[in-house]
Design an enzyme around this catalytic site. Structure first.
Site, PDB file in Angstrom:
ATOM      1  N   TYR A   1       0.882  -1.160  -0.101  1.00 35.73           N
ATOM      2  CA  TYR A   1       0.042  -0.053   0.008  1.00 35.73           C
ATOM      3  C   TYR A   1       0.806   1.293  -0.032  1.00 35.73           C
ATOM      4  CZ  TYR A   1      -3.045   3.714   1.434  1.00 35.73           C
ATOM      5  OH  TYR A   1      -3.598   5.004   1.230  1.00 35.73           O
TER       6      TYR A   1
ATOM      7  N   SER B   1      -4.158  14.280   5.512  1.00 34.90           N
ATOM      8  CA  SER B   1      -4.814  13.736   4.594  1.00 34.90           C
ATOM      9  C   SER B   1      -6.360  13.316   5.092  1.00 34.90           C
ATOM     10  CB  SER B   1      -4.228  12.211   4.082  1.00 34.90           C
ATOM     11  OG  SER B   1      -5.270  11.480   3.518  1.00 34.90           O
TER      12      SER B   1
ATOM     13  N   GLN C   1      -5.736  18.310   3.233  1.00 32.52           N
ATOM     14  CA  GLN C   1      -6.189  17.794   1.729  1.00 32.52           C
ATOM     15  C   GLN C   1      -7.483  17.165   2.030  1.00 32.52           C
ATOM     16  OE1 GLN C   1      -6.109  14.028   1.454  1.00 32.52           O
ATOM     17  NE2 GLN C   1      -6.984  14.554  -0.905  1.00 32.52           N
TER      18      GLN C   1
ATOM     19  N   TYR D   1     -10.524  14.957   0.158  1.00 29.81           N
ATOM     20  CA  TYR D   1     -11.299  14.535  -0.909  1.00 29.81           C
ATOM     21  C   TYR D   1     -12.506  14.618  -0.628  1.00 29.81           C
ATOM     22  CZ  TYR D   1      -7.191  11.375  -2.231  1.00 29.81           C
ATOM     23  OH  TYR D   1      -6.096  10.846  -2.543  1.00 29.81           O
TER      24      TYR D   1
ATOM     25  N   THR E   1      -7.299  17.615  -4.017  1.00 31.05           N
ATOM     26  CA  THR E   1      -6.790  16.463  -4.793  1.00 31.05           C
ATOM     27  C   THR E   1      -7.825  16.135  -6.004  1.00 31.05           C
ATOM     28  OG1 THR E   1      -5.537  15.660  -3.129  1.00 31.05           O
ATOM     29  CG2 THR E   1      -5.906  14.147  -4.931  1.00 31.05           C
TER      30      THR E   1
ATOM     31  N   LYS F   1      -4.525  19.898  -6.578  1.00 29.43           N
ATOM     32  CA  LYS F   1      -3.159  18.873  -6.543  1.00 29.43           C
ATOM     33  C   LYS F   1      -3.672  18.125  -7.527  1.00 29.43           C
ATOM     34  CE  LYS F   1      -0.961  15.448  -3.776  1.00 29.43           C
ATOM     35  NZ  LYS F   1      -1.506  13.923  -3.707  1.00 29.43           N
TER      36      LYS F   1
ATOM     37  N   HIS G   1       0.517  11.960  -8.460  1.00 28.52           N
ATOM     38  CA  HIS G   1      -0.070  10.987  -7.118  1.00 28.52           C
ATOM     39  C   HIS G   1       1.021   9.791  -6.913  1.00 28.52           C
ATOM     40  CE1 HIS G   1      -4.001  10.795  -5.065  1.00 28.52           C
ATOM     41  NE2 HIS G   1      -3.321   9.736  -4.549  1.00 28.52           N
TER      42      HIS G   1
ATOM     43  N   ARG H   1       0.359   6.518  -8.499  1.00 30.88           N
ATOM     44  CA  ARG H   1      -0.742   5.923  -7.966  1.00 30.88           C
ATOM     45  C   ARG H   1      -2.296   6.169  -8.557  1.00 30.88           C
ATOM     46  NH1 ARG H   1       1.010   4.474  -2.621  1.00 30.88           N
ATOM     47  NH2 ARG H   1      -1.132   4.493  -1.677  1.00 30.88           N
TER      48      ARG H   1
ATOM     49  N   GLY I   1       7.889  11.453  -7.041  1.00 26.92           N
ATOM     50  CA  GLY I   1       9.257  10.948  -7.377  1.00 26.92           C
ATOM     51  C   GLY I   1      10.481  11.460  -6.660  1.00 26.92           C
TER      52      GLY I   1
ATOM     53  N   GLY J   1       5.959  12.278  -0.464  1.00 32.20           N
ATOM     54  CA  GLY J   1       5.210  11.527   0.102  1.00 32.20           C
ATOM     55  C   GLY J   1       5.712  10.021   0.504  1.00 32.20           C
ATOM     56  N   ARG J   2       6.431   9.388  -0.201  1.00 27.53           N
ATOM     57  CA  ARG J   2       7.055   8.050   0.231  1.00 27.53           C
ATOM     58  C   ARG J   2       8.160   8.316   1.091  1.00 27.53           C
ATOM     59  NH1 ARG J   2       5.022   6.895  -4.825  1.00 27.53           N
ATOM     60  NH2 ARG J   2       3.849   5.273  -5.275  1.00 27.53           N
TER      61      ARG J   2
HETATM   62  C1  FNR Z   1      -0.510   8.954  -1.123  1.00 30.98           C
HETATM   63  N1  FNR Z   1      -1.021  10.180  -1.710  1.00 30.98           N
HETATM   64  C2  FNR Z   1      -2.056  10.800  -1.405  1.00 30.98           C
HETATM   65  N2  FNR Z   1      -2.672  12.156  -1.998  1.00 30.98           N
HETATM   66  C3  FNR Z   1      -3.628  12.781  -1.480  1.00 30.98           C
HETATM   67  O1  FNR Z   1      -3.898  13.709  -1.922  1.00 30.98           O
HETATM   68  N3  FNR Z   1      -4.442  12.077  -0.499  1.00 30.98           N
HETATM   69  C4  FNR Z   1      -4.139  11.027   0.272  1.00 30.98           C
HETATM   70  O2  FNR Z   1      -4.911  10.555   1.193  1.00 30.98           O
HETATM   71  C5  FNR Z   1      -2.851  10.451  -0.396  1.00 30.98           C
HETATM   72  N4  FNR Z   1      -2.304   8.968   0.036  1.00 30.98           N
HETATM   73  C6  FNR Z   1      -1.457   8.470  -0.122  1.00 30.98           C
HETATM   74  C7  FNR Z   1      -0.989   7.312   0.362  1.00 30.98           C
HETATM   75  C8  FNR Z   1       0.297   6.654   0.404  1.00 30.98           C
HETATM   76  C9  FNR Z   1       0.862   5.411   1.098  1.00 30.98           C
HETATM   77  C10 FNR Z   1       1.236   7.234  -0.683  1.00 30.98           C
HETATM   78  C11 FNR Z   1       2.574   6.973  -1.007  1.00 30.98           C
HETATM   79  C12 FNR Z   1       0.756   8.675  -1.325  1.00 30.98           C
HETATM   80  C13 FNR Z   1      -0.157  10.968  -2.739  1.00 30.98           C
HETATM   81  C14 FNR Z   1       0.762  11.792  -2.210  1.00 30.98           C
HETATM   82  O3  FNR Z   1       0.146  13.028  -1.647  1.00 30.98           O
HETATM   83  C15 FNR Z   1       1.836  12.231  -3.053  1.00 30.98           C
HETATM   84  O4  FNR Z   1       1.261  12.721  -4.230  1.00 30.98           O
HETATM   85  C16 FNR Z   1       2.799  11.186  -3.595  1.00 30.98           C
HETATM   86  O5  FNR Z   1       3.222  10.268  -2.598  1.00 30.98           O
HETATM   87  C17 FNR Z   1       4.046  11.897  -4.134  1.00 30.98           C
HETATM   88  O6  FNR Z   1       4.936  10.839  -4.854  1.00 30.98           O
HETATM   89  P1  FNR Z   1       6.180  10.256  -4.007  1.00 30.98           P
HETATM   90  O7  FNR Z   1       6.882  11.177  -3.080  1.00 30.98           O
HETATM   91  O8  FNR Z   1       5.666   9.328  -3.116  1.00 30.98           O
HETATM   92  O9  FNR Z   1       7.020   9.751  -4.937  1.00 30.98           O
END
Ligand code: FNR
Length: 381
Positions: free
Chosen positions: A28, A110, A130, A132, A158, A257, A281, A284, A314, A335-336
């Site tokens: 996840y 989030s 953020q 939704y 988002t 976003k 995202h 994702r 990234g 994020g990650r």
């Molecule tokens: C996310 N992302 C995300 N974005 C958002 O707007 N609401 C959310 O609840 C989530 N949840 C979420 C969970 C997990 C586990 C990840 C990895 C990502 C996306 C996040 O905000 C962001 O756009 C990305 O993670 C950026 O990419 P990197 O930095 O992970 O490469």
């Protein structure tokens, strides 16, 4: 100064996170969608970018201070919103927020967080929310009001998940909902005793597995019993008029976003947005999406002189931050990278992730001959 934790870079933190988490939670955190081409494309695009350094600029003092949406910050970085952090570490949202506060960078709560806004706000520091949207927009408006009253100065809506993303691995792992134990995930959980006791065990002692904490009471369900984070949200009918309405309702800064097209960025500004997050995202959402860093220059050209442009998706190295700013971004979101630190070491791991990115950015700026964020910005354009 953050503890070193035996990790020299974000990849080291990632390895430790992988070992600590059961497969379902790890996937996840880590995975993209479908064939994960978008995920790879984000990295390939960063890797392909090169810079032309300048020499003899007197780089003994490097200043990474900047302005983030009108407020000064020590680093051009904010923590991106990520759902289900509480499955990676006990009270993970709070650990992320505390580490961000410690580093002086904004933390984005989030909509799918596992602790509620009021709890996360106790971390102090600068917080954003953020959004939704739920089908019943009045419920979302109520959450926005709570976020504003809890001191969130920025709303980030988002836009890039108008429909649920195709995450096939979630179905395979049985971490989908309702949570189903199967031979694969039972064995997997048992093979990760530190996670079982340190995360699940602590929840068991303190009242149960975390809920999607921001869900209004009408929709509330335990993560194990209800939908995966995000599944209740429904915004496939959201349009520019709907975004304008949100803009009118929100008292603070307002950013969108998941913008990858310059025409959408212009439209965002017409709607009164203070900025756009150029993001796919983290790979994702739509697997065949352009890499965010590739989409950045056209958006900077379209709106960069009139609004904040934020690069997300990234970023794993300080040099990625330097590249994004050199192409005209005002700051980046990660994020990650912090989630790897969180999953491995909790708050200390998030602090370490931020420290790694900071020191790498400083070194890259010195090597490039950029002494300040001002000198770095647009040095590639
Ligand atoms: C996310 N992302 C995300 N974005 C958002 O707007 N609401 C959310 O609840 C989530 N949840 C979420 C969970 C997990 C586990 C990840 C990895 C990502 C996306 C996040 O905000 C962001 O756009 C990305 O993670 C950026 O990419 P990197 O930095 O992970 O490469």
């Amino acid at each position: 100064m953050a503890a070193h934790l035996g990790c020299h870079n974000i990849a080291d933190l990632r390895k430790k996170a992988r070992r600590r988490l059961p497969l379902g939670v790890w996937e996840y955190l880590e995975r993209g969608v479908e064939d994960e081409l978008g995920l790879a494309r984000n990295r390939a695009a960063f890797d392909a970018l090169t810079v032309r350094p300048r020499v003899l600029r007197g780089v003994d003092k490097i200043d990474t201070a900047c302005e983030i949406l009108g407020i000064s910050a020590p680093l051009p970085l904010a923590i991106a919103p990520t759902g289900a952090a509480g499955m990676m570490w006990h009270e993970g949202d709070l650990a992320l927020a505390r580490a961000a506060a410690e580093a002086g960078v904004p933390f984005t709560i989030s909509s799918a967080s596992t602790m509620d806004i009021e709890q996360i706000a106790t971390a102090g520091g600068r917080r954003w929310f953020q959004l939704y949207l739920w089908e019943n927009r009045a419920l979302s408006h109520a959450v926005m009001d709570r976020a504003a009253s809890m001191g969130c100065d920025t709303l980030m809506v988002t836009l890039d998940l108008p429909v649920p993303p195709n995450r096939e691995y979630i179905l395979r792992n049985g971490f989908a909902t309702p949570f189903k134990l199967n031979p694969r995930n039972i064995a997997d959980v048992l093979l990760h005793p530190r996670w079982l006791t340190g995360v699940m065990g602590r929840y068991a002692l303190s009242g149960g597995i975390p809920t999607q904490a921001n869900l209004p009471d009408q929709l509330r369900a335990k993560v194990t019993q209800g939908a995966m984070p995000g599944a209740f949200f429904k915004q496939d009918d959201l349009d520019w008029a709907g975004v304008s309405e949100l803009r009118r309702r929100w008292p603070g800064k307002f950013i969108l976003k998941g913008v990858l097209h310059p025409d959408d960025a212009r439209r965002a500004l017409d709607t009164g947005a203070d900025g756009v997050v150029v993001s796919n995202h983290g790979g994702r959402a739509l697997d065949c999406s352009i890499a965010s860093i590739d989409a950045l220059p056209a958006i900077v050209a379209a709106v960069g002189n009139r609004s904040a442009v934020i690069l997300d998706s990234g970023v794993r190295r300080g040099s990625d931050i330097a590249k994004a700013l050199a192409l005209g971004a005002d700051f980046v979101m990660v994020g990650r990278a912090p989630l790897y630190g969180l999953s491995a070491f909790g708050q200390a791991g998030v602090e370490r992730a931020l420290e790694i990115l900071r020191t790498e950015l400083v070194r890259t700026m010195a090597m490039m001959g950029a002494r300040s964020i001002g000198e770095l910005r647009q040095s590639l354009s």
